[in-house]
Design a protein around this motif. Structure first.
Motif, PDB file in Angstrom:
ATOM      1  N   UNK A 142      47.569  39.994  41.558  1.00 41.88           N
ATOM      2  CA  UNK A 142      46.190  39.589  41.304  1.00 41.88           C
ATOM      3  C   UNK A 142      45.591  40.249  40.071  1.00 41.88           C
ATOM      4  N   UNK A 143      46.382  41.049  39.405  1.00 39.82           N
ATOM      5  CA  UNK A 143      45.892  41.686  38.185  1.00 39.82           C
ATOM      6  C   UNK A 143      45.050  42.929  38.433  1.00 39.82           C
ATOM      7  N   UNK A 144      45.119  43.485  39.637  1.00 39.72           N
ATOM      8  CA  UNK A 144      44.370  44.717  39.916  1.00 39.72           C
ATOM      9  C   UNK A 144      45.222  45.965  39.726  1.00 39.72           C
ATOM     10  N   UNK A 145      46.518  45.770  39.449  1.00 42.87           N
ATOM     11  CA  UNK A 145      47.394  46.930  39.322  1.00 42.87           C
ATOM     12  C   UNK A 145      48.344  46.715  38.145  1.00 42.87           C
ATOM     13  N   UNK A 217      48.098  58.416  48.571  1.00 39.13           N
ATOM     14  CA  UNK A 217      47.404  58.670  49.850  1.00 39.13           C
ATOM     15  C   UNK A 217      46.425  57.526  50.193  1.00 39.13           C
ATOM     16  N   UNK A 218      45.731  57.024  49.181  1.00 42.01           N
ATOM     17  CA  UNK A 218      44.686  56.034  49.474  1.00 42.01           C
ATOM     18  C   UNK A 218      45.256  54.716  49.994  1.00 42.01           C
ATOM     19  N   UNK A 219      46.389  54.284  49.417  1.00 43.68           N
ATOM     20  CA  UNK A 219      46.958  52.993  49.841  1.00 43.68           C
ATOM     21  C   UNK A 219      47.396  53.071  51.306  1.00 43.68           C
ATOM     22  N   UNK A 252      38.348  49.731  47.124  1.00 47.74           N
ATOM     23  CA  UNK A 252      38.811  48.946  45.970  1.00 47.74           C
ATOM     24  C   UNK A 252      40.117  48.225  46.310  1.00 47.74           C
ATOM     25  N   UNK A 253      41.056  48.942  46.899  1.00 48.58           N
ATOM     26  CA  UNK A 253      42.363  48.346  47.209  1.00 48.58           C
ATOM     27  C   UNK A 253      42.230  47.226  48.231  1.00 48.58           C
ATOM     28  N   UNK A 254      41.571  47.544  49.357  1.00 40.62           N
ATOM     29  CA  UNK A 254      41.519  46.569  50.462  1.00 40.62           C
ATOM     30  C   UNK A 254      40.732  45.337  50.047  1.00 40.62           C
ATOM     31  N   UNK A 255      39.584  45.562  49.400  1.00 41.59           N
ATOM     32  CA  UNK A 255      38.719  44.422  49.104  1.00 41.59           C
ATOM     33  C   UNK A 255      39.256  43.583  47.949  1.00 41.59           C
ATOM     34  N   UNK A 256      39.995  44.219  47.033  1.00 41.50           N
ATOM     35  CA  UNK A 256      40.602  43.436  45.953  1.00 41.50           C
ATOM     36  C   UNK A 256      41.642  42.482  46.537  1.00 41.50           C
ATOM     37  N   UNK A 257      42.262  42.870  47.642  1.00 42.45           N
ATOM     38  CA  UNK A 257      43.287  42.018  48.253  1.00 42.45           C
ATOM     39  C   UNK A 257      42.658  40.935  49.137  1.00 42.45           C
TER      40      UNK A 257
END
Ligand code: AMP
Ligand code: ZN
Length: 465
Positions: A142-145, A217-219, A252-257
């Motif tokens: 999705x272009x977030x990473x 850790x966050x993921x 950021x991670x969860x909501x971007x997905x």
């Protein structure tokens, strides 16, 4: 209805679950590289209180607490240093799996001793690597990473809501960006690692499409919360240090997905301090529950001590305050045992006003100091019927979790009853020397007497206590 302070909106709000009557709750759990310190327990107590308050209000709560057994770095703020688990494994000359197993068992034992209700599930980070890799792959798609040499980073500029939880927006972060040499692999200095390439000699690693590595850790918390509670979570708890970067990055991670808000209410507890500093392993000013018990204190005295402050105020730990809480706990238990023993006869008004005030305090953002003040009012009000006081405090204890009925039903050793009666007579005759002698005699039988306005109460001391 229970209201809590939502870190996200910075406001006190009623906690309204998405499905009425059913609350989903994710509690950031321990990193199992050492014994939990009582500061950690203060934060876990916040989750326990929230859950007990919701349950007392009739809700069904599904609480999940993760166990971090990989990927939590020594310096999480700057995303560097070593993996805490591996440092302990080296220092204790054990395998990382042995370290994790030992300290997970110790954590669960401490949680039980602290009367934390067991979570519905305790997902372990190392059991969720496939879910983490899947999230990372989706973020990449999705272009977030982006990837650099087997390391994957989250691009904070790709997520417009970055900073909403902590206030650390990109503008602020830019302004506050200090002399720290930026990591040349990162496009923006606030980008953070989702997956890290395993360096040479790294013990714990997994294969991935980008080479061998291990998760950030966050993921872990994004993956475990989405996997166990789904895309909508009513409440997420942690300590104040989790707000940034851990929870900001989790959002950021969860909501971007998933493309929508996942957690409705974020609740964070302020720290336990010693000598005005955050209790922490790195500062060396920490205390475990084991250390407290080896000094003769009971875990639930620490629980009471924590309840004496509200979760969103910092609390300075002192041994004196703990000793005071221990005495209060003993006294409350003795009173409860006395009320349970009292003959039916003394009747009086029911403590309905106390009840109303107690639950109002609990519902008002877990105002436990006020709730305890109501309990002490009830204790002092001798006009109330003992049986009603007993039943009322037992209901309070469903939230307080102090085992206040622990001494109910204990019987006195032979002869003690006569000694207590003789002591009461001696006190009435103002023969305090005799009363003190009788107190000592009772103590040798393991009986401790406390004088209250309605007469003496007693408790049995465990041998050696
Ligand atoms: P850790 O085991 O280091 O991952 O920490 C477990 C939890 O304890 C986290 O939610 C932290 O926010 C919390 N915590 C750490 N230190 C303190 C402290 N001194 N007082 C209260 N909570 C703390
Ligand atoms: Zn977490």
């Amino acid at each position: 209805m229970l209201s809590v302070t939502n870190t996200l909106t910075r406001a006190k709000e009623p906690l309204r679950p998405r499905t009425p009557g059913r609350v989903t709750m994710y509690t950031c759990g321990p990193t199992v590289y050492r014994y939990a310190h009582i500061g950690n327990l203060r934060t876990f107590l916040l989750a326990d209180l929230l859950r007990r308050a919701l349950e007392a209000g009739g809700a069904e709560v599904r609480q999940v607490q993760n166990i971090t057994d990989v990927g939590h770095m020594v310096d999480e703020e700057f995303d560097r240093g070593e993996d805490r688990m591996l440092v302990s494994a080296r220092l204790e000359d054990k395998s990382p799996a042995e370290i994790a197993e030992h300290y997970t068992a110790a954590f669960l034992a401490d949680a039980a001793a602290f009367n934390l209700q067991p979570a519905a599930a305790y997902p372990r980070a190392s059991d969720h690597i496939p879910q983490m890799l899947e999230l990372v792959a989706r973020l990449l798609e999705r272009g977030n990473a982006y990837e650099v040499d087997g390391n994957l980073y989250f691009a904070v500029e790709s997520f417009p809501g970055y900073g909403r939880l902590s206030g650390n927006t990109l503008e602020r972060l830019r302004a506050g960006h200090r002399q720290e040499a930026p990591d040349p692999r990162k496009r923006h200095h606030a980008d953070f690692a989702l997956w890290k390439a395993a360096g040479p000699g790294r013990l714990v690693k997994w294969p991935s499409p980008w080479g061998e590595g291990y998760p950030g850790w966050h993921i872990e918390c994004s993956a475990m919360s989405l996997a166990t509670l789904g895309e909508h979570i009513d409440v997420h708890t942690g300590g104040e240090d989790n707000v940034f970067p851990h929870h900001e990055d989790e959002i950021a991670q969860s909501e971007a997905v998933v493309d929508h808000q996942v957690v409705t209410t974020w609740v964070h507890g302020r720290h336990l301090l010693t000598g005005d500093f955050k209790m922490s392993k790195s500062r060396g000013n920490f205390l475990s529950l084991r250390e407290l018990t080896s000094q003769g204190h009971s875990p639930l005295a620490a629980r009471l001590l924590f309840l004496q402050a509200r979760y969103r105020s910092p609390l300075n730990f002192t041994w004196d305050a703990l000793t005071g809480a221990e005495r209060t706990l003993d006294r409350l238990r003795a009173r409860m045992a006395g009320w349970a023993r009292a003959p039916e006869a003394p009747q009086g008004p029911a403590p309905t006003g106390h009840e109303r005030r107690f639950w109002a305090a609990v519902d008002d953002d877990l105002d436990t100091p006020t709730a305890l003040a109501v309990l002490h009012d009830l204790e002092a009000d001798e006009s109330l019927a003992p049986a009603a006081r007993f039943a009322c405090v037992q209901a309070f204890d469903r939230v307080l979790g102090l085992d206040l009925a622990a001494q109910v039903g204990q019987t006195l050793p032979a002869g003690a009853e006569d000694l207590i009666a003789a002591r009461t007579r001696a006190r009435a005759a103002r023969d305090f020397a005799a009363a003190d002698r009788l107190r000592d005699q009772l103590a040798t039988l393991g009986v401790e007497v406390t004088d209250t306005p309605s007469g003496p109460t007693w408790r049995l001391r465990s041998p050696g206590a």
